[in-house]
Design a protein around this motif. Structure first.
Motif, PDB file in Angstrom:
ATOM      1  N   LEU A 159       7.720 -31.017  36.097  1.00  0.00           N
ATOM      2  CA  LEU A 159       9.124 -30.888  36.492  1.00  0.00           C
ATOM      3  C   LEU A 159       9.177 -30.747  38.008  1.00  0.00           C
ATOM      4  CD1 LEU A 159      12.139 -30.495  35.935  1.00  0.00           C
ATOM      5  CD2 LEU A 159      11.675 -28.058  35.562  1.00  0.00           C
ATOM      6  N   ASP A 160       9.830 -31.680  38.651  1.00  0.00           N
ATOM      7  CA  ASP A 160       9.975 -31.656  40.105  1.00  0.00           C
ATOM      8  C   ASP A 160      11.135 -30.736  40.446  1.00  0.00           C
ATOM      9  OD1 ASP A 160      10.105 -32.171  42.782  1.00  0.00           O
ATOM     10  OD2 ASP A 160      10.203 -34.348  42.603  1.00  0.00           O
ATOM     11  N   ALA A 161      10.812 -29.501  40.823  1.00  0.00           N
ATOM     12  CA  ALA A 161      11.840 -28.503  41.115  1.00  0.00           C
ATOM     13  C   ALA A 161      12.217 -28.466  42.590  1.00  0.00           C
ATOM     14  CB  ALA A 161      11.385 -27.120  40.667  1.00  0.00           C
TER      15      ALA A 161
ATOM     16  N   SER B 127      21.372 -34.885  26.434  1.00  0.00           N
ATOM     17  CA  SER B 127      19.984 -34.677  26.846  1.00  0.00           C
ATOM     18  C   SER B 127      19.450 -35.957  27.485  1.00  0.00           C
ATOM     19  CB  SER B 127      19.131 -34.282  25.644  1.00  0.00           C
ATOM     20  OG  SER B 127      19.181 -35.308  24.658  1.00  0.00           O
ATOM     21  N   ILE B 128      18.304 -35.826  28.168  1.00  0.00           N
ATOM     22  CA  ILE B 128      17.711 -36.979  28.830  1.00  0.00           C
ATOM     23  C   ILE B 128      16.236 -37.092  28.469  1.00  0.00           C
ATOM     24  CG2 ILE B 128      19.271 -37.245  30.800  1.00  0.00           C
ATOM     25  CD1 ILE B 128      17.524 -35.419  32.424  1.00  0.00           C
ATOM     26  N   GLU B 129      15.794 -38.342  28.344  1.00  0.00           N
ATOM     27  CA  GLU B 129      14.389 -38.610  28.063  1.00  0.00           C
ATOM     28  C   GLU B 129      13.581 -38.494  29.350  1.00  0.00           C
ATOM     29  OE1 GLU B 129      12.596 -39.312  25.403  1.00  0.00           O
ATOM     30  OE2 GLU B 129      14.243 -39.262  23.949  1.00  0.00           O
ATOM     31  N   PRO B 130      12.429 -37.826  29.297  1.00  0.00           N
ATOM     32  CA  PRO B 130      11.594 -37.780  30.497  1.00  0.00           C
ATOM     33  C   PRO B 130      11.035 -39.155  30.815  1.00  0.00           C
ATOM     34  CG  PRO B 130      10.397 -36.901  28.605  1.00  0.00           C
ATOM     35  CD  PRO B 130      11.807 -37.138  28.145  1.00  0.00           C
ATOM     36  N   MET B 131      10.766 -39.393  32.071  1.00  0.00           N
ATOM     37  CA  MET B 131      10.042 -40.585  32.473  1.00  0.00           C
ATOM     38  C   MET B 131       8.555 -40.338  32.230  1.00  0.00           C
ATOM     39  SD  MET B 131      12.550 -42.514  33.641  1.00  0.00           S
ATOM     40  CE  MET B 131      12.182 -43.682  34.963  1.00  0.00           C
ATOM     41  N   ARG B 132       7.777 -41.400  32.119  1.00  0.00           N
ATOM     42  CA  ARG B 132       6.364 -41.251  31.793  1.00  0.00           C
ATOM     43  C   ARG B 132       5.502 -42.156  32.655  1.00  0.00           C
ATOM     44  NH1 ARG B 132       9.343 -40.649  27.182  1.00  0.00           N
ATOM     45  NH2 ARG B 132       8.821 -38.847  25.855  1.00  0.00           N
TER      46      ARG B 132
ATOM     47  N   THR C 251      20.102 -24.402  41.994  1.00  0.00           N
ATOM     48  CA  THR C 251      19.473 -23.667  40.900  1.00  0.00           C
ATOM     49  C   THR C 251      20.043 -24.092  39.551  1.00  0.00           C
ATOM     50  OG1 THR C 251      21.048 -21.848  41.245  1.00  0.00           O
ATOM     51  CG2 THR C 251      18.910 -21.678  42.326  1.00  0.00           C
ATOM     52  N   SER C 252      21.331 -24.432  39.512  1.00  0.00           N
ATOM     53  CA  SER C 252      21.918 -24.946  38.272  1.00  0.00           C
ATOM     54  C   SER C 252      21.281 -26.280  37.891  1.00  0.00           C
ATOM     55  CB  SER C 252      23.428 -25.112  38.439  1.00  0.00           C
ATOM     56  OG  SER C 252      24.005 -25.715  37.297  1.00  0.00           O
ATOM     57  N   ALA C 253      21.024 -27.122  38.877  1.00  0.00           N
ATOM     58  CA  ALA C 253      20.378 -28.405  38.609  1.00  0.00           C
ATOM     59  C   ALA C 253      18.983 -28.201  38.033  1.00  0.00           C
ATOM     60  CB  ALA C 253      20.311 -29.236  39.891  1.00  0.00           C
ATOM     61  N   LEU C 254      18.253 -27.227  38.570  1.00  0.00           N
ATOM     62  CA  LEU C 254      16.905 -26.959  38.069  1.00  0.00           C
ATOM     63  C   LEU C 254      16.943 -26.540  36.606  1.00  0.00           C
ATOM     64  CD1 LEU C 254      13.872 -26.402  38.256  1.00  0.00           C
ATOM     65  CD2 LEU C 254      14.421 -24.154  39.208  1.00  0.00           C
ATOM     66  N   THR C 255      17.805 -25.595  36.260  1.00  0.00           N
ATOM     67  CA  THR C 255      17.843 -25.123  34.877  1.00  0.00           C
ATOM     68  C   THR C 255      18.304 -26.231  33.926  1.00  0.00           C
ATOM     69  OG1 THR C 255      20.044 -24.180  35.305  1.00  0.00           O
ATOM     70  CG2 THR C 255      18.168 -22.699  35.470  1.00  0.00           C
ATOM     71  N   GLN C 256      19.208 -27.094  34.378  1.00  0.00           N
ATOM     72  CA  GLN C 256      19.634 -28.212  33.538  1.00  0.00           C
ATOM     73  C   GLN C 256      18.501 -29.200  33.305  1.00  0.00           C
ATOM     74  OE1 GLN C 256      23.664 -29.262  35.470  1.00  0.00           O
ATOM     75  NE2 GLN C 256      23.894 -29.817  33.318  1.00  0.00           N
ATOM     76  N   LEU C 257      17.765 -29.525  34.350  1.00  0.00           N
ATOM     77  CA  LEU C 257      16.639 -30.440  34.191  1.00  0.00           C
ATOM     78  C   LEU C 257      15.613 -29.866  33.222  1.00  0.00           C
ATOM     79  CD1 LEU C 257      16.012 -31.671  37.855  1.00  0.00           C
ATOM     80  CD2 LEU C 257      17.034 -32.964  35.979  1.00  0.00           C
TER      81      LEU C 257
ATOM     82  N   LEU D 134      17.912 -39.238  39.480  1.00  0.00           N
ATOM     83  CA  LEU D 134      19.342 -39.184  39.181  1.00  0.00           C
ATOM     84  C   LEU D 134      20.233 -39.402  40.388  1.00  0.00           C
ATOM     85  CD1 LEU D 134      19.159 -36.055  36.842  1.00  0.00           C
ATOM     86  CD2 LEU D 134      19.070 -38.464  36.182  1.00  0.00           C
ATOM     87  N   VAL D 135      19.651 -39.495  41.571  1.00  0.00           N
ATOM     88  CA  VAL D 135      20.428 -39.727  42.790  1.00  0.00           C
ATOM     89  C   VAL D 135      19.831 -40.911  43.541  1.00  0.00           C
ATOM     90  CG1 VAL D 135      21.077 -37.285  43.009  1.00  0.00           C
ATOM     91  CG2 VAL D 135      19.029 -38.124  44.160  1.00  0.00           C
ATOM     92  N   GLU D 136      20.591 -41.463  44.455  1.00  0.00           N
ATOM     93  CA  GLU D 136      20.075 -42.552  45.270  1.00  0.00           C
ATOM     94  C   GLU D 136      18.934 -42.058  46.149  1.00  0.00           C
ATOM     95  OE1 GLU D 136      20.935 -45.687  44.959  1.00  0.00           O
ATOM     96  OE2 GLU D 136      22.359 -45.136  43.380  1.00  0.00           O
ATOM     97  N   GLN D 137      17.951 -42.931  46.366  1.00  0.00           N
ATOM     98  CA  GLN D 137      16.725 -42.524  47.051  1.00  0.00           C
ATOM     99  C   GLN D 137      16.980 -41.947  48.439  1.00  0.00           C
ATOM    100  OE1 GLN D 137      13.833 -45.649  47.371  1.00  0.00           O
ATOM    101  NE2 GLN D 137      12.178 -44.282  47.940  1.00  0.00           N
TER     102      GLN D 137
END
Length: 286
Positions: A61-63, A87-92, A119-125, A104-107
Motif C-alpha cells: 500500500l503506497d501511503a 470497492s476497488i481491485e488492487p493492481m498486480r 489521512t482519509s484517503a489512506l484509510t479508504q485505500l 487514481l489521479v493524473e500523473q
C-alpha cells in the motif's frame, strides 16, 4: 536464483489495542523512515517482491499520498477496476498486489491536500481495496512523523514496523525519531534496515562506505532492536527501479537481490516472535 526454504502461510499477529486484524490481511507491516532520500520506497517494493519469491502472498500500500512512487517502481499504469462502485481491485505486478493514490489521479497532478484529506484517503485505500487473503501488506509510509503516520497507528491494524535509514549520522538521528514514534503508539519495531551501506566499484572492485560505516548497527544496538540487513549502494537498484522492474525480480541472483531476500526473511523471523492475534482471520468477506 539459489533456492531457499519458502515462507509458509503466515499466522496473524497481535495489533494495537482496540483494533483487529483486517479480515483479508494477516499482517500489516509499516515501512517508515525519519527523512526522505534514504531509499525507503525502493526498500519496501523489493522486500515485497522478495517475500513473494519466498512463497508468501504479499501486497504493498503506497501511503505516501503526496509523492506516490509505487506505480512507477512496479511498472504499472492505468486505473484500478471497481466491480461494485464501492470497492476497488488492487493492481498486480511480479505477483504482488498494490494500491496507490497514484493510480487514481493524473500523473503530474500535485496532491494539494490538508492532513485530514490525506489521512482519509489512506484509510479508504486500505479498507476499500479488495486484498486477496494476504500474508503481508507492506505500507510504504511518507518520510517523517506526521498526520499519516499517526492515522496509521490509530486506525490501521499494524503488526510491526521496519525503519529504513542510511549509515550517516544525520539520517540515523531522524530515524531515531521514527523509531520512538512507533514505540509511543505501541507498534512494535521489528528492526532496522541500513540502506546504501557499502559501494563496490564495478570497474576495480574497491569497496567504500560512502555514507559512513556502522550507523544502522549502532542505532539497532542502542535501542535493542535487530539490524535486519545492510543493503548495498548499487547502480542496478536505481536503474531497475526507474525501469519499473525491482532488482529482486530483474536480477534475482545479484548480490543486491540476495540482500533484500535475506532482510525479508529476517523480518518475517522477527515478526514470528511477536504474540499472535487472538481471533481467526477469514479468507474472504461475505
Amino acid at each position: 536464483m539459489t533456492s531457499s526454504p519458502p515462507v509458509s502461510r503466515a499466522p496473524a499477529h497481535r495489533v494495537q489495542k482496540g483494533l483487529s486484524p483486517h479480515p483479508r490481511i494477516r499482517n500489516v507491516i509499516a515501512v517508515g523512515s525519519g527523512k526522505g532520500g534514504v531509499g525507503k520506497s525502493t526498500t519496501a517494493v523489493n522486500l515485497a517482491v522478495a517475500l513473494q519469491q519466498l512463497g508468501a502472498r504479499v501486497g504493498v500500500l503506497d501511503a505516501d499520498i503526496y509523492g506516490p512512487s509505487m506505480p512507477a517502481m512496479l511498472g504499472l499504469s492505468g486505473r484500478p477496476e471497481s466491480p461494485d462502485n464501492k470497492s476497488i481491485e488492487p493492481m498486480r505486478a511480479f505477483g504482488v498486489e498494490t494500491m496507490s493514490i497514484g493510480f487514481l489521479v493524473e500523473q503530474d497532478s500535485p496532491m494539494i491536500w490538508r492532513g485530514p484529506m490525506a489521512t482519509s484517503a489512506l484509510t479508504q485505500l486500505f479498507n476499500d481495496t479488495r486484498w486477496d487473503d494476504l500474508d503481508y501488506l507492506l505500507v510504504d509510509l511518507p518520510p517523517g512523523t506526521g498526520d499519516i503516520q499517526l492515522t496509521l497507528a490509530q486506525k490501521i491494524p499494524v503488526a510491526g514496523a521496519v525503519i529504513v535509514t542510511t549509515p550517516q549520522d544525520i539520517a540515523t538521528l531522524d530515524a531515531r525519531k521514527a523509531l520512538k514514534m512507533f514505540e509511543k503508539v505501541e507498534v512494535p519495531v521489528l528492526g532496522i534496515i541500513e540502506n546504501m551501506a557499502v559501494h563496490t566499484c564495478s570497474s576495480c572492485g574497491h569497496v567504500e562506505h560512502l555514507f559512513g560505516e556502522g550507523g544502522g548497527q549502532r542505532m539497532a544496538a542502542q535501542y535493542g532492536v535487530p539490524l535486519l540487513g545492510s543493503l548495498p549502494l548499487e547502480i542496478g537498484i536505481r536503474e531497475q527501479g526507474d525501469a519499473g522492474t525491482p532488482i529482486v525480480a530483474a536480477a534475482p541472483d545479484s548480490a543486491a537481490a540476495k540482500a533484500y531476500v535475506a532482510a525479508a526473511r529476517r523480518m518475517v523471523e522477527e515478526l514470528g516472535k511477536r504474540p499472535r492475534a487472538g481471533i481467526p482471520i477469514v479468507s474472504s468477506l461475505v
